[in-house]
Design a protein around this motif. Sequence first.
Motif, PDB file in Angstrom:
ATOM      1  N   SER A 121       0.822  -1.199   0.000  1.00  0.00           N
ATOM      2  CA  SER A 121       0.000   0.000   0.000  1.00  0.00           C
ATOM      3  C   SER A 121       0.860   1.255   0.000  1.00  0.00           C
ATOM      4  O   SER A 121       1.815   1.351   0.776  1.00  0.00           O
ATOM      5  CB  SER A 121      -0.894  -0.018   1.247  1.00  0.00           C
ATOM      6  N   HIS A 122       0.508   2.196  -0.838  1.00  0.00           N
ATOM      7  CA  HIS A 122       1.164   3.503  -0.823  1.00  0.00           C
ATOM      8  C   HIS A 122       0.670   4.318   0.374  1.00  0.00           C
ATOM      9  O   HIS A 122       1.390   5.157   0.909  1.00  0.00           O
ATOM     10  CB  HIS A 122       0.888   4.238  -2.136  1.00  0.00           C
ATOM     11  N   ASP A 123      -0.587   4.060   0.813  1.00  0.00           N
ATOM     12  CA  ASP A 123      -1.196   4.769   1.939  1.00  0.00           C
ATOM     13  C   ASP A 123      -1.982   3.771   2.796  1.00  0.00           C
ATOM     14  O   ASP A 123      -3.188   3.614   2.615  1.00  0.00           O
ATOM     15  CB  ASP A 123      -2.106   5.883   1.418  1.00  0.00           C
ATOM     16  N   PRO A 124      -1.307   3.064   3.717  1.00  0.00           N
ATOM     17  CA  PRO A 124      -1.986   2.046   4.522  1.00  0.00           C
ATOM     18  C   PRO A 124      -3.204   2.568   5.288  1.00  0.00           C
ATOM     19  O   PRO A 124      -4.210   1.875   5.402  1.00  0.00           O
ATOM     20  CB  PRO A 124      -0.909   1.556   5.488  1.00  0.00           C
ATOM     21  N   ASP A 125      -3.120   3.797   5.797  1.00  0.00           N
ATOM     22  CA  ASP A 125      -4.231   4.364   6.551  1.00  0.00           C
ATOM     23  C   ASP A 125      -5.480   4.476   5.673  1.00  0.00           C
ATOM     24  O   ASP A 125      -6.571   4.046   6.063  1.00  0.00           O
ATOM     25  CB  ASP A 125      -3.848   5.732   7.113  1.00  0.00           C
ATOM     26  N   ALA A 126      -5.339   5.044   4.489  1.00  0.00           N
ATOM     27  CA  ALA A 126      -6.496   5.221   3.601  1.00  0.00           C
ATOM     28  C   ALA A 126      -7.039   3.884   3.113  1.00  0.00           C
ATOM     29  O   ALA A 126      -8.256   3.674   3.066  1.00  0.00           O
ATOM     30  CB  ALA A 126      -6.106   6.093   2.412  1.00  0.00           C
ATOM     31  N   ASP A 127      -6.136   2.962   2.749  1.00  0.00           N
ATOM     32  CA  ASP A 127      -6.602   1.658   2.276  1.00  0.00           C
ATOM     33  C   ASP A 127      -7.314   0.891   3.391  1.00  0.00           C
ATOM     34  O   ASP A 127      -8.359   0.280   3.163  1.00  0.00           O
ATOM     35  CB  ASP A 127      -5.435   0.840   1.725  1.00  0.00           C
ATOM     36  N   ALA A 146     -23.355  -0.806  -5.028  1.00  0.00           N
ATOM     37  CA  ALA A 146     -23.660   0.623  -4.867  1.00  0.00           C
ATOM     38  C   ALA A 146     -23.010   1.182  -3.601  1.00  0.00           C
ATOM     39  O   ALA A 146     -22.451   2.288  -3.608  1.00  0.00           O
ATOM     40  CB  ALA A 146     -25.172   0.842  -4.834  1.00  0.00           C
ATOM     41  N   ARG A 147     -23.050   0.436  -2.505  1.00  0.00           N
ATOM     42  CA  ARG A 147     -22.441   0.891  -1.254  1.00  0.00           C
ATOM     43  C   ARG A 147     -20.932   1.020  -1.403  1.00  0.00           C
ATOM     44  O   ARG A 147     -20.327   2.015  -0.968  1.00  0.00           O
ATOM     45  CB  ARG A 147     -22.781  -0.093  -0.122  1.00  0.00           C
ATOM     46  N   LEU A 148     -20.311   0.054  -2.061  1.00  0.00           N
ATOM     47  CA  LEU A 148     -18.860   0.109  -2.271  1.00  0.00           C
ATOM     48  C   LEU A 148     -18.479   1.276  -3.182  1.00  0.00           C
ATOM     49  O   LEU A 148     -17.464   1.944  -2.946  1.00  0.00           O
ATOM     50  CB  LEU A 148     -18.362  -1.219  -2.834  1.00  0.00           C
ATOM     51  N   GLU A 149     -19.295   1.544  -4.185  1.00  0.00           N
ATOM     52  CA  GLU A 149     -19.038   2.714  -5.040  1.00  0.00           C
ATOM     53  C   GLU A 149     -19.118   3.996  -4.224  1.00  0.00           C
ATOM     54  O   GLU A 149     -18.296   4.898  -4.398  1.00  0.00           O
ATOM     55  CB  GLU A 149     -20.020   2.756  -6.207  1.00  0.00           C
ATOM     56  N   ALA A 150     -20.070   4.079  -3.312  1.00  0.00           N
ATOM     57  CA  ALA A 150     -20.202   5.267  -2.459  1.00  0.00           C
ATOM     58  C   ALA A 150     -18.991   5.430  -1.542  1.00  0.00           C
ATOM     59  O   ALA A 150     -18.641   6.555  -1.159  1.00  0.00           O
ATOM     60  CB  ALA A 150     -21.489   5.189  -1.633  1.00  0.00           C
ATOM     61  N   LEU A 151     -18.314   4.313  -1.211  1.00  0.00           N
ATOM     62  CA  LEU A 151     -17.098   4.372  -0.385  1.00  0.00           C
ATOM     63  C   LEU A 151     -15.856   4.718  -1.192  1.00  0.00           C
ATOM     64  O   LEU A 151     -14.793   4.934  -0.632  1.00  0.00           O
ATOM     65  CB  LEU A 151     -16.878   3.027   0.317  1.00  0.00           C
ATOM     66  N   GLY A 152     -15.982   4.723  -2.532  1.00  0.00           N
ATOM     67  CA  GLY A 152     -14.848   5.093  -3.371  1.00  0.00           C
ATOM     68  C   GLY A 152     -14.383   4.019  -4.335  1.00  0.00           C
ATOM     69  O   GLY A 152     -13.442   4.247  -5.106  1.00  0.00           O
ATOM     70  N   ALA A 153     -15.002   2.832  -4.320  1.00  0.00           N
ATOM     71  CA  ALA A 153     -14.643   1.781  -5.282  1.00  0.00           C
ATOM     72  C   ALA A 153     -15.231   2.145  -6.641  1.00  0.00           C
ATOM     73  O   ALA A 153     -16.136   2.975  -6.746  1.00  0.00           O
ATOM     74  CB  ALA A 153     -15.194   0.435  -4.822  1.00  0.00           C
ATOM     75  N   ARG A 154     -14.697   1.513  -7.682  1.00  0.00           N
ATOM     76  CA  ARG A 154     -15.272   1.725  -9.007  1.00  0.00           C
ATOM     77  C   ARG A 154     -15.331   0.403  -9.759  1.00  0.00           C
ATOM     78  O   ARG A 154     -14.576  -0.522  -9.481  1.00  0.00           O
ATOM     79  CB  ARG A 154     -14.499   2.774  -9.791  1.00  0.00           C
ATOM     80  N   ARG A 155     -16.272   0.332 -10.694  1.00  0.00           N
ATOM     81  CA  ARG A 155     -16.422  -0.866 -11.513  1.00  0.00           C
ATOM     82  C   ARG A 155     -15.319  -0.912 -12.563  1.00  0.00           C
ATOM     83  O   ARG A 155     -14.888   0.126 -13.060  1.00  0.00           O
ATOM     84  CB  ARG A 155     -17.768  -0.857 -12.230  1.00  0.00           C
ATOM     85  N   PRO A 177     -10.132   2.256  -3.901  1.00  0.00           N
ATOM     86  CA  PRO A 177      -9.593   3.568  -4.270  1.00  0.00           C
ATOM     87  C   PRO A 177      -8.116   3.556  -4.680  1.00  0.00           C
ATOM     88  O   PRO A 177      -7.681   4.418  -5.436  1.00  0.00           O
ATOM     89  CB  PRO A 177      -9.814   4.406  -3.011  1.00  0.00           C
ATOM     90  N   ALA A 178      -7.349   2.563  -4.224  1.00  0.00           N
ATOM     91  CA  ALA A 178      -5.933   2.471  -4.598  1.00  0.00           C
ATOM     92  C   ALA A 178      -5.727   1.726  -5.912  1.00  0.00           C
ATOM     93  O   ALA A 178      -4.607   1.613  -6.391  1.00  0.00           O
ATOM     94  CB  ALA A 178      -5.146   1.785  -3.486  1.00  0.00           C
ATOM     95  N   GLY A 179      -6.807   1.190  -6.482  1.00  0.00           N
ATOM     96  CA  GLY A 179      -6.709   0.489  -7.752  1.00  0.00           C
ATOM     97  C   GLY A 179      -6.600  -1.023  -7.650  1.00  0.00           C
ATOM     98  O   GLY A 179      -6.435  -1.698  -8.660  1.00  0.00           O
ATOM     99  N   ASN A 180      -6.703  -1.579  -6.453  1.00  0.00           N
ATOM    100  CA  ASN A 180      -6.640  -3.032  -6.272  1.00  0.00           C
ATOM    101  C   ASN A 180      -7.953  -3.676  -6.686  1.00  0.00           C
ATOM    102  O   ASN A 180      -9.014  -3.309  -6.184  1.00  0.00           O
ATOM    103  CB  ASN A 180      -6.332  -3.380  -4.813  1.00  0.00           C
ATOM    104  N   GLU A 181      -7.878  -4.645  -7.587  1.00  0.00           N
ATOM    105  CA  GLU A 181      -9.065  -5.300  -8.085  1.00  0.00           C
ATOM    106  C   GLU A 181      -9.656  -6.261  -7.056  1.00  0.00           C
ATOM    107  O   GLU A 181      -8.931  -6.885  -6.288  1.00  0.00           O
ATOM    108  CB  GLU A 181      -8.762  -6.100  -9.362  1.00  0.00           C
ATOM    109  N   PHE A 182     -10.979  -6.377  -7.077  1.00  0.00           N
ATOM    110  CA  PHE A 182     -11.692  -7.378  -6.288  1.00  0.00           C
ATOM    111  C   PHE A 182     -13.015  -7.647  -6.987  1.00  0.00           C
ATOM    112  O   PHE A 182     -13.412  -6.913  -7.889  1.00  0.00           O
ATOM    113  CB  PHE A 182     -11.900  -6.923  -4.831  1.00  0.00           C
ATOM    114  N   CYS A 183     -13.669  -8.732  -6.611  1.00  0.00           N
ATOM    115  CA  CYS A 183     -14.937  -9.099  -7.237  1.00  0.00           C
ATOM    116  C   CYS A 183     -16.042  -9.175  -6.195  1.00  0.00           C
ATOM    117  O   CYS A 183     -15.816  -9.624  -5.069  1.00  0.00           O
ATOM    118  CB  CYS A 183     -14.828 -10.456  -7.934  1.00  0.00           C
ATOM    119  N   VAL A 184     -17.222  -8.758  -6.605  1.00  0.00           N
ATOM    120  CA  VAL A 184     -18.421  -8.928  -5.794  1.00  0.00           C
ATOM    121  C   VAL A 184     -19.241 -10.005  -6.492  1.00  0.00           C
ATOM    122  O   VAL A 184     -19.733  -9.792  -7.601  1.00  0.00           O
ATOM    123  CB  VAL A 184     -19.216  -7.613  -5.650  1.00  0.00           C
TER     124      VAL A 184
END
Length: 130
Positions: free
Chosen positions: A12-18, A84-93, A110-117
């Motif tokens: 992580s470039h920013d552990p606190d934010a992640d 939708a909730r994750l997008e509101a927290l800053g995630a993107r599709r 928000p840091a660009g790490n991929e994950f799946c729902v």
Amino acid sequence: MALGWQCVCIDSHDPDADARFWASALGWRRTFEDADEVVIEPAAGSPQDGVSPDILFLRVPEGKTVKNRLHLDLRPDDQAVEVARLEALGARRLDIGQGPEATWVVMSDPAGNEFCVLRPLTEQEKLSAS
């Protein structure tokens, strides 16, 4: 068994934010933090407490530049609500070529790490798992 799974480590470039994003996304708590690392764990007393591996965010100087070699798959009760909730927290599709038949939604934190729902489990799958 002599070997157990303790944690997933994420550069992580920013552990606190992640950690803030993922703690909010998962409903987890911080259990350790300093300038270079933050640990989050399931909520105390939750069914995942002491079962799910911790997530450890480790400070690295560089930002993310390529696709993850490892990613998290999350299983919600309601996929659309959680996306939708994750997008509101800053995630993107993300579109990584998964196609319209995919039953999962690819996202990045928000840091660009991929994950799946993933899609919710069917009632039959829930019964089979118990």
